[in-house]
Design a protein around this motif. Structure first.
Motif, PDB file in Angstrom:
ATOM      1  N   ASP A   1       0.029   7.528  -3.606  1.00  0.00           N
ATOM      2  CA  ASP A   1      -0.238   8.587  -2.712  1.00  0.00           C
ATOM      3  C   ASP A   1       0.378   8.549  -1.526  1.00  0.00           C
ATOM      4  OD1 ASP A   1      -0.839   6.052  -1.924  1.00  0.00           O
ATOM      5  OD2 ASP A   1      -2.761   6.058  -1.202  1.00  0.00           O
ATOM      6  N   ASP A   2       1.710   8.291  -1.458  1.00  0.00           N
ATOM      7  CA  ASP A   2       2.759   8.821  -0.196  1.00  0.00           C
ATOM      8  C   ASP A   2       2.437  10.050   0.081  1.00  0.00           C
ATOM      9  OD1 ASP A   2       4.582   8.473   1.690  1.00  0.00           O
ATOM     10  OD2 ASP A   2       6.289   8.881   0.279  1.00  0.00           O
ATOM     11  N   PRO A   3       1.936  10.316   1.498  1.00  0.00           N
ATOM     12  CA  PRO A   3       1.609  11.641   2.073  1.00  0.00           C
ATOM     13  C   PRO A   3       2.875  12.551   2.355  1.00  0.00           C
ATOM     14  CG  PRO A   3       1.033   9.936   3.703  1.00  0.00           C
ATOM     15  CD  PRO A   3       1.796   9.373   2.523  1.00  0.00           C
ATOM     16  N   GLY A   4       4.003  11.901   2.288  1.00  0.00           N
ATOM     17  CA  GLY A   4       5.329  12.629   2.615  1.00  0.00           C
ATOM     18  C   GLY A   4       5.753  12.505   4.101  1.00  0.00           C
ATOM     19  N   PRO A   5       6.768  12.901   4.314  1.00  0.00           N
ATOM     20  CA  PRO A   5       7.415  12.687   5.927  1.00  0.00           C
ATOM     21  C   PRO A   5       6.297  13.638   6.931  1.00  0.00           C
ATOM     22  CG  PRO A   5       8.730  14.160   4.678  1.00  0.00           C
ATOM     23  CD  PRO A   5       7.859  13.562   3.649  1.00  0.00           C
ATOM     24  N   PRO A   6       6.036  13.161   7.876  1.00  0.00           N
ATOM     25  CA  PRO A   6       5.354  14.012   9.019  1.00  0.00           C
ATOM     26  C   PRO A   6       5.954  15.429   9.208  1.00  0.00           C
ATOM     27  CG  PRO A   6       6.446  12.146  10.004  1.00  0.00           C
ATOM     28  CD  PRO A   6       6.704  12.045   8.576  1.00  0.00           C
ATOM     29  N   GLU A   7       5.079  16.229   9.496  1.00  0.00           N
ATOM     30  CA  GLU A   7       5.851  17.596   9.773  1.00  0.00           C
ATOM     31  C   GLU A   7       6.043  17.960  11.087  1.00  0.00           C
ATOM     32  OE1 GLU A   7       4.274  20.768   7.237  1.00  0.00           O
ATOM     33  OE2 GLU A   7       4.842  19.452   5.158  1.00  0.00           O
ATOM     34  N   GLY A   8       5.596  17.127  12.186  1.00  0.00           N
ATOM     35  CA  GLY A   8       5.798  17.483  13.336  1.00  0.00           C
ATOM     36  C   GLY A   8       7.075  17.212  13.821  1.00  0.00           C
ATOM     37  N   TYR A   9       7.209  16.974  15.277  1.00  0.00           N
ATOM     38  CA  TYR A   9       8.589  16.778  15.882  1.00  0.00           C
ATOM     39  C   TYR A   9       8.630  15.314  16.477  1.00  0.00           C
ATOM     40  CZ  TYR A   9       9.870  21.385  15.112  1.00  0.00           C
ATOM     41  OH  TYR A   9      10.172  22.584  14.489  1.00  0.00           O
TER      42      TYR A   9
ATOM     43  N   ARG B   1       4.304  -0.360  -6.714  1.00  0.00           N
ATOM     44  CA  ARG B   1       4.709   0.628  -6.113  1.00  0.00           C
ATOM     45  C   ARG B   1       4.481   0.607  -4.467  1.00  0.00           C
ATOM     46  NH1 ARG B   1       4.428   5.375  -9.388  1.00  0.00           N
ATOM     47  NH2 ARG B   1       5.349   6.245  -7.449  1.00  0.00           N
ATOM     48  N   ALA B   2       5.075  -0.855  -4.150  1.00  0.00           N
ATOM     49  CA  ALA B   2       4.944  -0.839  -2.655  1.00  0.00           C
ATOM     50  C   ALA B   2       6.013  -0.126  -1.751  1.00  0.00           C
ATOM     51  CB  ALA B   2       5.479  -2.149  -2.421  1.00  0.00           C
TER      52      ALA B   2
ATOM     53  N   GLU C   1       7.498   2.668  -2.833  1.00  0.00           N
ATOM     54  CA  GLU C   1       7.248   4.176  -3.183  1.00  0.00           C
ATOM     55  C   GLU C   1       5.699   4.638  -3.599  1.00  0.00           C
ATOM     56  OE1 GLU C   1      11.120   6.142  -4.929  1.00  0.00           O
ATOM     57  OE2 GLU C   1      10.665   4.266  -5.688  1.00  0.00           O
ATOM     58  N   PRO C   2       4.742   4.463  -2.636  1.00  0.00           N
ATOM     59  CA  PRO C   2       3.301   4.494  -3.121  1.00  0.00           C
ATOM     60  C   PRO C   2       3.029   5.566  -3.784  1.00  0.00           C
ATOM     61  CG  PRO C   2       3.476   3.822  -0.539  1.00  0.00           C
ATOM     62  CD  PRO C   2       4.792   4.374  -1.311  1.00  0.00           C
TER      63      PRO C   2
END
Lengths: 125, 141, 778
Positions: free
Chosen positions: A117-125, A111-112, A114-115
């Protein structure tokens, strides 16, 4: 004759798919090797089978005379064999290196990229 | 098994014969079964055999250049064989043939022949490289 | 290309300037702005020289083919409207370049800044001059992209990144709307250019698709020209350096939507939808923008919000669709571009010299910055609409148009909006300069000439136009009004009203209300702040929420489709493969007929049996040696079958490959453990087995069906017949590989070569790759 080859292709495809559905990298690789053979046989048979007469022009003739095996699928398969072998070797080494670095031959454990516990993309700018 | 005296003694001889076979099969490919792909694989197996018996460094030394260099040379040769017709005003990969008389014997020279020799180098070089690099890591069976 | 094609060169020139900018900046250093401003100045001169011809009613058309197969040209058209815009873009651009040279002096990113600015200038010129509909769209998107680059110029700040992203998303959506609009309109009218489109207004207005066309074009215009509620990106765009705010976000780019509406007025205008949507949206934007402006204390934000209000006013006037309203719109457009550009530059100069833009901290700057003060006063008086300035003329004209129509709601909106803008003009142009000097972060003093030349010229222009009003009308304003109206309009503007009528009374009312609003500005602001606290769920917050929701949705979809498990991917692929093979055969009733018992020779049966046994043995292998040997067995069986059925080349190749495969498998497998038995529980085995069986059956049945159809041997016959005659070879297979299909083979040996290199690389990378989670995030 074609029906026996069709049965053989069925067996090749079924076994290779069954092996590829495994989680063990080495079984997946063997499945891939079988898949190559199965597809080659499929192309070979689709060009019709002719016994024991290779597509060679006799030294004293200008063109093929009489019935010979179909040269076209042979030309396709010849390069396919070499290419599938080189890819098999590549995947083998890739699997081997992955086993060395990740310490597992179980694809679920790899899973290197696609881990879990992948937190997903950042939601900021 | 790989280290036996018989194997170590015979393998250079077998390899040499295999290499000659490879060249023969490649060159006769246009008229009889054979060709660059088969010849290349046969040559690669000759080097792989030598690698198993005498170790990879010996093979690398015998080859002088890295096997991938041979493959690169082969690809260059193949591309040049394809490019040559362009200079005679024909399109890419048009076959050119010439039949010069050497010592009273007609010899067929053609761009497809050089292309096939290029194929031979690419396949033998790449496959030898693969086999040798794996043998080096695995240390033989 | 001939001399008559100069407008094309004019469009190309800013792009050339963008490419040359880095070199000019490097070698000319301090003189660079003075050199760079020559580019827009030259364009201005060219268009100024063309004015007499345009004023006489000519229009210049020229272009070059771009994609002739589909009728797309890179073509331009210079008429009254586009030449007015071109003059504004190049004229203001000249002083913006000078201003930016002083404002950005010493900034490390100055090259990038000027290049982006010139890219924008070129795109904007192309946009207003484009005749071809696709070119129009391309330049339109070009301005959006340049705007994105310039707003996000200071990309290390999150606020700038957000503003740039927001502007790109909103104007980009508008761009897509424009593309759909021009394609649909072009399709309906069967045309490719604006010139042709202008002649086919009847067909468009009569089309049942007219509402859709209108909605698409309005979507484009309202996003670009910041109509409520899509205006949010414009105030946020103030994150850009002030020269950008002055140029793009007040004088030119935001007018692109207005330009589009003006341009299409003869085609799409005059319908009930046009005359109700535009005034409504424009009116709401006018009042909303003016109220939002009053709330602000930041000079630039106040100006940005009044820009929103002014754009609303323009849209409203275009929607009213009378000749007088159009005249008012054109006059106000020119007036606004001059005074707003000047005031932005003044705001930037104040910020640059004093270190703050907060009006509550500014005061008494008239002594420290006298020239800037004069420029601000000129521009402010024009914005407030004081008699004697062009702003007043524009306002009188539009009041006259409204008075003719007697639409009291519109009159009330216009008066309120203008009164608020009067107050803000005072706040921006007077308040920082009046009163006692205040302590500012920096000790304020007059800036270099670049900082005040532009505002002063534009402010003075507001006076000069009034002095030469008949000339301005006949040369620029008149032709523009004719182009927007679509027919000749008898336009006369008066510097001062000749009779006391409704328009003058409205102007006086505006000023009275404006003075009142100016004096009570602070109280109004706190009142509006309370209101805003209640209504905090504005469209700006909504944008953030929408983007976050989109990201979460994308993550969700990605997670569900890409689980990261190879097994899931292969299962999906194989299930689909089986379905793709079996379903069509079933649906079309193309299952193969049951074959007759085959006649194989004994040794052929033996080889086939070995292949089967090899397959089963691979499946059941418990040790690596069994696996390798059985894999080899089936491979050699296949090779023998090739040999038996007339393919010696294949047989040899397969033998060699199998030999090498066994060798390398043995080499690798000594280091890789093969699990003792299949890990899968029984249920999983049954499922996988069914999928595998279905896929295998699909392939087998397809093959059987194919072999039961007649064989088309034409291609094989060709090779068999020509192999020796044409290619001088007797082994047909080899001739196909190295001669007939040589190019394919070259590709294939290149692939072999690349896999060889890849394996070499993989084997040589010995360092253990440790993946840090932080690395992914950074």
């Amino acid at each position: 004759m074609e029906s026996v080859f069709a049965l053989l292709v069925t067996a090749f495809m079924a076994v290779s798919v069954y092996l590829m559905l495994s989680r063990h990298i080495i079984r997946v690789l063997i499945g891939l090797a079988l898949l190559g053979n199965g597809v080659n046989l499929l192309i070979f048979t689709a060009g019709r089978l002719t016994r024991e007469t290779p597509p060679l022009i006799a030294p004293d003739a200008e063109a093929i005379t009489g019935i010979v095996a179909n040269p076209l699928p042979q030309a396709l398969i010849l390069t396919a064999i070499v290419i599938s072998f080189s890819f098999f070797a590549l995947l083998l080494v890739l699997g081997f290196r992955a086993y060395q670095d990740l310490g597992t031959d179980d694809t679920d454990g790899m899973r290197a990229a696609e881990p879990v516990d992948d937190p997903g993309p950042p939601e900021g700018y | 098994m790989m280290g036996t005296v018989i194997f170590r003694t015979l393998s250079p001889l077998i390899s040499a014969l295999t290499l000659m076979l490879a060249v023969f099969v490649t060159l006769r490919g246009h008229n009889d079964p054979g060709g660059g792909f088969i010849g290349g694989l046969i040559a690669a197996s000759a080097f792989a055999l030598l690698g198993l018996s005498h170790g990879v460094p010996a093979v690398r030394q015998a080859l002088r250049f890295h096997p991938m260099s041979y493959a690169g040379f082969g690809l260059l040769l193949a591309v040049c064989a394809g490019l040559l017709p362009i200079f005679t005003g024909r399109s890419f990969f048009t076959a050119l043939w010439t039949f010069p008389q050497v010592l009273g014997v007609e010899i067929a020279l053609s761009t497809p022949m050089f292309f096939d020799i290029g194929v031979f180098f690419v396949v033998s070089g790449a496959m030898t490289s693969i086999a040798l690099s794996l043998e080096q890591r695995g240390g033989g069976v | 290309m001939t001399v008559g094609d100069w407008p094309l060169l004019a469009v190309a020139l800013p792009f050339v300037a963008a490419a040359l900018t880095p070199f000019v900046l490097r070698y000319a250093e301090a003189a660079a702005p003075y050199l760079l401003c020559l580019f827009p100045a030259a364009i201005f001169a060219a268009f100024a020289a063309a004015i007499p011809g345009i004023a006489a009613g000519q229009s210049l058309n020229c272009g070059i083919d771009w994609l002739p197969a589909v009728g797309i040209r890179l073509s331009v058209r210079v008429d009254g409207l586009s030449s007015l815009f071109a003059l504004l873009i190049s004229g203001i651009g000249t002083f913006i370049v000078l201003y930016a040279g002083a404002y950005m002096k010493g900034h490390p990113g100055i090259g990038r800044f000027f290049s982006s600015l010139f890219l924008f200038m070129g795109a904007m010129l192309g946009l207003v001059l484009a005749d071809d509909l696709i070119s129009l769209f391309v330049f339109w998107e070009g301005t959006s992209i340049a705007s994105f680059l310039l707003i996000g110029f200071d990309h290390t700040r999150q606020a700038a990144r957000r503003a740039a992203f927001q502007a790109l998303v909103i104007t980009g959506l508008g761009g897509l709307s424009l593309l759909a609009g021009v394609l649909l309109a072009g399709q309906i009218a069967g045309v490719h250019s604006l010139t042709e489109l202008l002649a086919s207004g009847e067909a468009l207005r009569g089309s049942p698709l007219y509402p859709l066309v209108l909605a698409l074009f309005l979507g484009a215009a309202f996003t670009k020209s910041a109509q409520m509620p899509l205006h949010v990106w414009l105030p946020n765009a103030m994150e850009a350096p002030t020269p950008v705010s002055a140029y793009l976000h007040s004088a030119t780019m935001v007018k692109a939507g207005v330009y589009l509406l003006m341009r299409l007025n003869p085609v799409l205008g005059g319908t009930p939808a046009w005359e109700s949507i535009l005034p409504f949206v424009g009116g709401v934007t006018l009042i909303g923008g003016a109220l939002l402006a009053l709330r602000q204390t930041d000079l630039k934000l106040m100006l940005a919000q009044t820009t929103v209000a002014s754009l609303g006013l323009l849209v409203m006037l275009i929607g009213l669709d009378t000749d007088a309203a159009i005249a008012g719109a054109v006059a106000y457009l020119l007036a606004h571009a001059l005074f707003k550009g000047a005031l932005f530059m003044v705001a930037g100069a104040i910020d640059h010299e004093s270190g703050t833009r907060d009006i509550r901290r500014l005061g008494g700057l008239r002594r420290a910055m006298p020239v800037t003060c004069a420029a601000a006063a000129l521009a402010g008086l024009s914005m407030a609409g004081i008699p004697g300035f062009f702003g007043f003329v524009a306002k009188e004209t539009l009041y006259g148009a409204l008075a003719d129509l007697r639409v009291w709601a519109a009159i009330a909106l216009a008066v309120c909006g203008n009164a608020l803008m009067f107050a803000i003009a005072g706040q921006v142009a007077l308040r920082p300069f009046l009163g006692a000097p205040r302590a500012t972060p920096r000790h304020a003093h007059e800036g270099p000439i670049g900082l005040w030349a532009g505002p002063l010229v534009f402010g003075a222009k507001g006076l000069a136009i009034v002095l030469a009003l008949p000339l301005a009308v006949s040369l620029t304003l008149g032709p523009a009004v004719n182009a927007v109206a679509g027919h000749p309009v008898d336009l006369t503007l008066h510097a001062l009203p000749e009779h006391v009528e409704l328009p003058l009374l409205l102007s006086l009312l505006t000023m009275a209300l404006g003075v009142a609003a100016y004096l009570s500005a602070d109280r109004l602001r706190s009142l509006l702040d309370t209101l805003a606290a209640v209504l905090k769920w504005g469209p700006d917050r909504g944008f953030d929420q929408a983007i976050a929701a989109l990201l979460r949705l994308a993550t969700l979809v990605t997670r569900s489709l890409q689980s990261g498990r190879l097994e899931a991917y292969i299962t999906a692929t194989m299930v689909l493969t089986a379905l793709a093979l079996l379903v069509p055969m079933t649906v079309h009733g193309e299952w193969p007929a049951l074959p007759v018992w085959p006649h194989l020779l004994l040794h052929e049966w033996a080889i086939v049996a070995i292949a089967f046994v090899g397959l089963v043995a691979v499946l059941r292998a418990r040790t690596r040696l069994t696996a390798i040997v059985s894999l080899g067995a089936q491979g050699f069986a296949v090779a023998t079958l090739f040999m038996l059925f007339g393919a010696p080349d294949l047989a040899f190749t397969q033998f060699m490959v199998e030999t090498l495969s066994v060798v390398i498998l043995a080499l690798v497998m000594t280091r890789l453990k093969l699990a003792e038995r299949d890990h899968r529980p029984l249920g999983q085995k049954v499922i996988d087995g069914s999928i595998a069986g279905a896929a295998g059956l699909g392939f087998g049945a397809l093959l059987l069906r194919v072999t039961q159809t007649p064989f088309d041997s034409r291609l094989s016959d060709f090779y068999e017949a020509n192999s020796r005659l044409v290619a001088h070879g007797r082994n047909v297979v080899n001739v196909i590989i190295v001669d007939f299909r040589g190019l394919d083979t070259m590709g294939e040996i290149a692939v072999v070569m690349i896999t060889g290199l890849a394996i070499l690389a993989l084997v040589r990378v010995r360092a253990r790759i440790v993946i840090h989670k932080e690395d992914d995030r950074s």
